[in-house]
Design a protein around this motif. Structure first.
Motif, PDB file in Angstrom:
ATOM      1  N   SER A  22       7.229  -1.629   6.525  1.00 25.99           N
ATOM      2  CA  SER A  22       6.762  -1.156   7.880  1.00 25.99           C
ATOM      3  C   SER A  22       5.871   0.224   7.418  1.00 25.99           C
ATOM      4  O   SER A  22       4.855  -0.342   8.473  1.00 25.99           O
ATOM      5  CB  SER A  22       7.501  -0.913   8.706  1.00 25.99           C
ATOM      6  N   VAL A  23       6.062   1.147   6.657  1.00 28.95           N
ATOM      7  CA  VAL A  23       5.084   2.276   7.140  1.00 28.95           C
ATOM      8  C   VAL A  23       3.571   1.739   6.371  1.00 28.95           C
ATOM      9  O   VAL A  23       2.982   2.541   6.622  1.00 28.95           O
ATOM     10  CB  VAL A  23       6.018   3.606   5.929  1.00 28.95           C
ATOM     11  N   PRO A  24       3.641   1.688   5.213  1.00 27.92           N
ATOM     12  CA  PRO A  24       2.438   1.279   5.107  1.00 27.92           C
ATOM     13  C   PRO A  24       1.257  -0.214   5.408  1.00 27.92           C
ATOM     14  O   PRO A  24       0.329  -0.152   6.513  1.00 27.92           O
ATOM     15  CB  PRO A  24       2.224   0.227   3.553  1.00 27.92           C
ATOM     16  N   ARG A  25       2.243  -0.903   6.306  1.00 27.75           N
ATOM     17  CA  ARG A  25       2.259  -2.401   7.463  1.00 27.75           C
ATOM     18  C   ARG A  25       1.302  -1.091   8.448  1.00 27.75           C
ATOM     19  O   ARG A  25      -0.222  -2.046   9.087  1.00 27.75           O
ATOM     20  CB  ARG A  25       3.188  -3.543   7.318  1.00 27.75           C
ATOM     21  N   TYR A  26       1.981  -0.418   8.984  1.00 29.16           N
ATOM     22  CA  TYR A  26       1.771   0.130  10.536  1.00 29.16           C
ATOM     23  C   TYR A  26       0.941   1.486  10.008  1.00 29.16           C
ATOM     24  O   TYR A  26      -0.279   1.260  10.940  1.00 29.16           O
ATOM     25  CB  TYR A  26       2.299   0.416  11.252  1.00 29.16           C
ATOM     26  N   THR A  27       0.520   1.498   9.191  1.00 33.09           N
ATOM     27  CA  THR A  27      -0.359   2.315   8.989  1.00 33.09           C
ATOM     28  C   THR A  27      -1.885   1.776   8.396  1.00 33.09           C
ATOM     29  O   THR A  27      -2.853   2.237   9.149  1.00 33.09           O
ATOM     30  CB  THR A  27      -0.177   3.487   6.994  1.00 33.09           C
ATOM     31  N   ASN A  28      -1.848   0.613   7.903  1.00 31.17           N
ATOM     32  CA  ASN A  28      -2.906   0.066   7.536  1.00 31.17           C
ATOM     33  C   ASN A  28      -3.611  -0.057   8.557  1.00 31.17           C
ATOM     34  O   ASN A  28      -4.621  -0.466   9.321  1.00 31.17           O
ATOM     35  CB  ASN A  28      -3.397  -0.672   6.788  1.00 31.17           C
ATOM     36  N   GLN A  29      -3.116  -1.249   9.562  1.00 28.28           N
ATOM     37  CA  GLN A  29      -3.053  -1.678  11.343  1.00 28.28           C
ATOM     38  C   GLN A  29      -3.579  -0.461  11.486  1.00 28.28           C
ATOM     39  O   GLN A  29      -4.694  -0.694  12.689  1.00 28.28           O
ATOM     40  CB  GLN A  29      -1.867  -2.405  11.533  1.00 28.28           C
ATOM     41  N   LEU A  30      -3.155   1.209  12.035  1.00 29.13           N
ATOM     42  CA  LEU A  30      -3.694   2.045  12.522  1.00 29.13           C
ATOM     43  C   LEU A  30      -5.576   2.108  12.063  1.00 29.13           C
ATOM     44  O   LEU A  30      -6.322   2.480  12.918  1.00 29.13           O
ATOM     45  CB  LEU A  30      -2.534   3.264  12.603  1.00 29.13           C
ATOM     46  N   VAL A  31      -4.823   2.335  10.705  1.00 28.09           N
ATOM     47  CA  VAL A  31      -6.548   2.503   9.895  1.00 28.09           C
ATOM     48  C   VAL A  31      -8.175   1.601  10.657  1.00 28.09           C
ATOM     49  O   VAL A  31      -8.655   1.995  10.760  1.00 28.09           O
ATOM     50  CB  VAL A  31      -6.679   2.475   8.853  1.00 28.09           C
ATOM     51  N   GLY A  70       0.566  -1.360  -0.547  1.00 27.80           N
ATOM     52  CA  GLY A  70      -0.022   0.151   0.149  1.00 27.80           C
ATOM     53  C   GLY A  70       0.554   1.413  -0.056  1.00 27.80           C
ATOM     54  O   GLY A  70       0.199   2.184  -0.186  1.00 27.80           O
ATOM     55  N   GLY A  71       1.882   1.173   0.156  1.00 34.95           N
ATOM     56  CA  GLY A  71       3.581   2.450   0.066  1.00 34.95           C
ATOM     57  C   GLY A  71       2.910   2.875  -1.431  1.00 34.95           C
ATOM     58  O   GLY A  71       2.561   2.511  -2.891  1.00 34.95           O
ATOM     59  N   THR A  72       2.707   4.089  -1.495  1.00 35.14           N
ATOM     60  CA  THR A  72       2.746   5.328  -2.677  1.00 35.14           C
ATOM     61  C   THR A  72       3.539   6.209  -2.669  1.00 35.14           C
ATOM     62  O   THR A  72       4.281   6.516  -4.039  1.00 35.14           O
ATOM     63  CB  THR A  72       1.260   6.223  -2.645  1.00 35.14           C
ATOM     64  N   HIS A  73       4.342   6.412  -1.822  1.00 35.07           N
ATOM     65  CA  HIS A  73       5.428   7.710  -1.399  1.00 35.07           C
ATOM     66  C   HIS A  73       6.783   7.432  -1.317  1.00 35.07           C
ATOM     67  O   HIS A  73       6.169   6.788  -0.046  1.00 35.07           O
ATOM     68  CB  HIS A  73       4.746   8.952  -1.447  1.00 35.07           C
ATOM     69  N   LEU A  74       7.385   7.306  -1.905  1.00 35.92           N
ATOM     70  CA  LEU A  74       8.663   7.712  -0.746  1.00 35.92           C
ATOM     71  C   LEU A  74       9.813   8.119  -1.501  1.00 35.92           C
ATOM     72  O   LEU A  74      10.333   8.893  -1.722  1.00 35.92           O
ATOM     73  CB  LEU A  74       9.527   5.856  -0.519  1.00 35.92           C
ATOM     74  N   PHE A  75      10.640   8.385  -0.179  1.00 37.31           N
ATOM     75  CA  PHE A  75      12.110   9.954   0.341  1.00 37.31           C
ATOM     76  C   PHE A  75      13.136   8.387   0.354  1.00 37.31           C
ATOM     77  O   PHE A  75      13.370   7.892   1.319  1.00 37.31           O
ATOM     78  CB  PHE A  75      12.133  10.314   1.443  1.00 37.31           C
ATOM     79  N   SER A 127      10.335  12.747  12.689  1.00 37.51           N
ATOM     80  CA  SER A 127      10.209  11.607  11.481  1.00 37.51           C
ATOM     81  C   SER A 127      10.347  10.545  12.111  1.00 37.51           C
ATOM     82  O   SER A 127      11.090  10.162  12.363  1.00 37.51           O
ATOM     83  CB  SER A 127      11.025  11.989   9.786  1.00 37.51           C
ATOM     84  N   LEU A 128       9.252   9.170  12.265  1.00 38.84           N
ATOM     85  CA  LEU A 128       8.596   8.313  13.621  1.00 38.84           C
ATOM     86  C   LEU A 128       9.174   7.015  12.874  1.00 38.84           C
ATOM     87  O   LEU A 128       8.657   6.673  11.867  1.00 38.84           O
ATOM     88  CB  LEU A 128       7.982   8.560  14.084  1.00 38.84           C
ATOM     89  N   ILE A 129       9.928   5.989  13.473  1.00 40.94           N
ATOM     90  CA  ILE A 129       9.833   5.351  13.081  1.00 40.94           C
ATOM     91  C   ILE A 129       8.167   4.300  13.346  1.00 40.94           C
ATOM     92  O   ILE A 129       7.550   4.879  14.098  1.00 40.94           O
ATOM     93  CB  ILE A 129      10.656   4.358  13.943  1.00 40.94           C
ATOM     94  N   ALA A 130       7.745   3.306  12.183  1.00 38.86           N
ATOM     95  CA  ALA A 130       6.452   3.659  11.917  1.00 38.86           C
ATOM     96  C   ALA A 130       5.928   2.975  13.264  1.00 38.86           C
ATOM     97  O   ALA A 130       4.765   3.006  13.350  1.00 38.86           O
ATOM     98  CB  ALA A 130       6.441   2.569  10.923  1.00 38.86           C
TER      99      ALA A 130
END
Ligand code: ZN
Length: 276
Positions: free
Chosen positions: A238-247, A33-38, A199-202
């Motif tokens: 991890s960023v998409p995974r934790y975001t989706n979990q929080l949602v 589910g990741g869309t953008h990355l630095f 910028s926090l670890i996911a």
């Protein structure tokens, strides 16, 4: 593939086709589910580059841009971040004086700034050692960091910093001296107590509370993509995974996702985050 309901941005990730999983790791991010990355440049030594002039860092930066282009081919929006890793000072002083190492790191940052001016990178990266060093090395590192702040202010771009754990409150004054807006100084691997942009670890435990308080932060994996250090940090998903979990848990609404992964990212970096 149907477009995702909300953007998911990783604020700090490395993808390294030479030493790691490369595009496979980026695909994992995308599928989750990741869309953008630095995409942050790797330390020069991890690419076998032994710089002796600022221009030598081009090898590192051009490799970052090459990888960025490969990742864009998957369908991810990539924002390159270029700079000199703060731990470089220890490597360089093995083969030159502290004074020369400081000058070389400054020159490497000057070189990175040319990429920002040309629109090839969106931000700079600097910092100071996150481990104990002598007062001389710390002073030299702060000089490099002050130079990075000057350059970021000149280029009107954000600066990611890699530094010791904790708030780094003294960087506020350094940023002020450089006329660099403190909300555009990103504390990589940050904590909520920093006056800089965190910028926090996911998987950070404070995320639910910060979301409730509508505080500004971004999320990162700090995935290193090195096969020699598997699991050194959390993975590329991890960023998409934790975001989706929080949602899914009802802690983060889609509006919160737009706030974190789009609005805040746009405000800090001056980029545009659009869903494809
Ligand atoms: Zn990193």
């Amino acid at each position: 593939m149907k477009s995702p309901a909300y953007p998911v941005t990783d604020d700090h990730i490395h993808i390294d086709p030479k030493n790691g999983r490369g595009l496979e790791a980026a695909k994992d991010f995308f599928r989750a589910g990741g869309t953008h990355l630095f995409l942050v440049s790797k330390p020069s030594w991890s690419l076998g580059v032994e710089a002796s002039s600022g221009a030598d860092y081009r090898k590192v930066y051009d490799e970052t841009l090459r990888v960025a282009e490969m990742i864009r081919g998957i369908g991810i929006t990539v924002f390159p971040v270029l700079g000199v890793h703060p731990a470089e000072i220890g490597r360089l002083t093995e083969r030159m004086s502290l004074r020369d190492a400081t000058a070389l790191m400054r020159a490497g940052l000057d070189c990175a700034a040319t990429y920002v001016r040309d629109g090839k990178a969106v931000a700079l990266k600097s910092g100071r050692p996150h481990y104990d060093v002598s007062p001389e090395v710390l002073a030299a590192s702060n000089e490099v960091l002050a130079h990075a702040l000057d350059l970021a202010a000149e280029c009107s771009c954000a600066l990611q910093i890699h530094a010791e754990t904790g708030p780094c409150a003294d960087v506020v004054e350094m940023a002020g001296a450089a006329h660099m807006p403190v909300e555009r100084v990103v504390k990589h691997y940050g904590s909520p107590d920093t006056p800089l942009h965190p910028s926090l670890i996911a998987k950070h435990e404070a995320l639910p509370q910060l979301i409730r308080e509508h505080r500004r932060f971004t999320m990162e994996s700090d995935y290193m993509d090195e096969n020699s250090r598997p699991g050194a940090v959390i993975g590329p998903k991890s960023v998409p995974r934790y975001t989706n979990q929080l949602v899914a848990a009802g802690i983060m609404t889609p509006e919160d996702c737009f706030f974190v992964h789009k609005e805040t990212v746009e405000r800090v970096y001056g980029v545009t985050v659009e869903l494809k």
